[in-house]
Write an enzyme that holds these catalytic residues in place. Structure first.
Site, short mmCIF file in Angstrom:
data_model
loop_
_atom_site.label_atom_id
_atom_site.label_comp_id
_atom_site.label_asym_id
_atom_site.label_seq_id
_atom_site.Cartn_x
_atom_site.Cartn_y
_atom_site.Cartn_z
N CYS A 49 0.84 -1.20 0.00
CA CYS A 49 0.00 0.00 0.00
C CYS A 49 0.88 1.26 0.00
CB CYS A 49 -0.97 -0.04 1.17
SG CYS A 49 -2.44 0.98 0.93
N HIS A 66 -3.63 -5.93 1.23
CA HIS A 66 -3.26 -6.27 2.61
C HIS A 66 -3.75 -7.68 2.95
CE1 HIS A 66 -1.97 -2.27 4.04
NE2 HIS A 66 -2.95 -1.77 3.30
#
Length: 494
Positions: free
Chosen positions: A330, A427
């Protein structure tokens, strides 16, 4: 009839989140339908819910303890700090504003209707709602407009059990001091108390319990010894990540100022033979690390500047020259690219900054936040991965042609030509046991088989056993009060 009990703390980090999870699992095993609820949380460690929002990661663990999928009503107000004085405000799963602390103090009372709406909706059809407070009710300077502790308890008519933390010392003062500073109307909601994190023989604190009971009139519910396996549960704070020292595989993780969604590290910290080391500001990245993970960030551009200020950019370049591997997730993925542009000023002033330059990609910040539970495939092995996306940028560039995940039929992620530098937005990758094994095999660093989800479930059961032994859960259930409509919840429960 649905009942509710609220677990508040005599201070921060007294173990409320873990206790709620353990109590919830114990009550579920007694045949009750239970749900967790936290009116207001402050955390950059968020979970994406099936109903399209985000809540605190701790409430997702508590939902798991209840055997439920996380939903936005479990944590209707989430504050995600972006600077030392300001935070993004998430209400019922969606971003509504970014406010400075002073402005939020004036605004929070207006959020009470949404909090109560979520609470009553969550309570429908349940036997028990276990509510978690935030910080401490003793912070009476914050009482006006409060929705996190006594303000919520009073509005919803929920009895309170106060938890003290003996590990930090002064627990009698914590409890008696809280009693001393609270106004009578708030005191009436506290029905019982317990002492948490005791090391040694709990009987040695029997006199202390007598003193607290005599000074407060609250019902004692027990002295809870330190739960040694707490580290096996997903960490609420990055500093709770525990590493096995001396593992054959060493993973270094620079601690960013606004580190976010670091639950990617939990499965790694428990993997046999793997050592996860959180590198604090002012320390160099270790020269013998096998893998450097750049984690997510709530403020990517600011954290990139912080990264450089520590000299970590130099350490990372040296790590790569030595043949080391790098994974950016991310915000960490965005940092690894050539540029990060923020034309709309989402993270502060509109600007474009140079990235670390290790991936040939560029990121543009966008106002729309992508929140999604996602299913992917690790292309190197064909293993399935379940994870989530939570980001506000789009990343493109030549290295995206070497995507290493397939997500919803499209390539996801980027890799350098030699494959040693990788990044993605997904994630939760390492929670998948097969992916974790395949990933380290690709690095030439095979790891032992290890069932992460099974360990979390086993640890929740062990925590419930621990609390059944040391906490009077029968009395706690007796103290729980009925969930009543908001217009009647204006007086302390009898």
């Amino acid at each position: 009839m649905t009942k509710a009990i609220m677990i508040q703390g005599a201070g921060s980090n007294v173990g409320k989140s873990m206790l709620v999870a353990g109590i919830a699992r114990a009550c579920v095993r007694r045949g009750l339908s239970v749900a967790p609820f936290k009116p207001q949380n402050m955390s950059n460690n968020a979970a994406v819910t099936a109903d399209g929002g985000e809540i605190g990661r701790a409430q997702a663990l508590q939902a798991l303890a209840c055997g439920l999928a996380p939903v936005i009503d479990m944590n209707p107000v989430l504050l995600k700090p972006e600077t030392d004085i300001g935070a993004q405000v998430i209400v019922q799963g969606q971003r509504v504003a970014t406010l400075k602390a002073r402005d939020y103090g004036k605004h929070k009372a207006t959020l009470l209707p949404a909090v109560l709406d979520s609470f009553h909706r969550l309570a429908q059809g349940r036997d028990l709602i276990i509510v978690e407070g935030a910080g401490s009710p003793a912070e009476v300077n914050l009482r006006a407009g409060d929705i996190a502790n006594m303000g919520f308890a009073a509005a919803a008519g929920v009895p309170v059990v106060l938890i003290g933390d003996i590990d930090r010392g002064g627990v009698i003062a914590q409890m008696v001091g809280t009693h001393a500073v609270l106004p009578d109307d708030d005191l009436a909601f506290i029905k019982g108390y317990a002492i948490n994190k005791f090391r040694g023989d709990p009987t040695l604190f029997a006199d202390g319990m007598d003193i607290i009971t005599a000074r407060t009139g609250w019902t004692p519910l027990g002295i809870i010894p330190w739960f040694a396996d707490a580290w096996k549960l997903p960490a609420e704070d990055v500093m709770d990540i525990k590493s096995r020292k001396g593992g054959a595989i060493r993973i270094a993780v620079p601690r960013l100022n606004r580190i976010a969604n670091f639950d990617d590290l939990d499965p790694l910290s428990g993997t046999p033979g793997v050592s996860v080391e959180i590198i604090e500001a002012g320390r160099p990245l270790p020269a013998d690390a096998d893998l450097v993970i750049l984690p997510g960030s709530k403020s990517t551009i600011a954290d990139l500047a912080h990264f450089r200020a520590q000299g970590w950019d130099i350490d990372l370049a040296a790590h790569i020259r030595r043949g080391g591997h790098v994974l950016g997730i991310c915000g960490g993925y965005q940092m690894l690219g050539q540029t990060i542009a923020d034309p709309d000023g989402i993270e502060g002033p509109a600007r474009s900054v140079a990235g670390l330059g290790h991936l040939d990609v560029a990121t543009v910040m966008q106002p729309h936040k992508r929140l999604a539970l996602s299913q992917a495939v690790y292309l190197a092995s064909g293993d399935a991965v379940s994870g989530y996306e939570i980001h506000m940028g789009a990343t493109t560039g030549p290295d995206c042609a070497r995507a290493w995940l397939s997500l919803d039929g499209r390539g996801e992620g980027a890799a350098s030509p030699n494959g040693r530098i990788m990044g993605c937005y997904l994630h939760g990758l390492f929670s998948a046991d097969a992916f974790r094994s395949a990933f380290f095999a690709q690095l030439g660093k095979p790891v032992a088989a290890y069932g992460y989800d099974a360990q979390v479930e086993k640890t929740l059961d062990a925590l419930a056993d621990h609390l059944e032994q040391h906490l009077d859960i029968d009395m706690l259930l007796t103290l729980a009060g009925p969930v009543i409509s908001p217009d009647r919840a204006t007086q302390a429960p009898g």
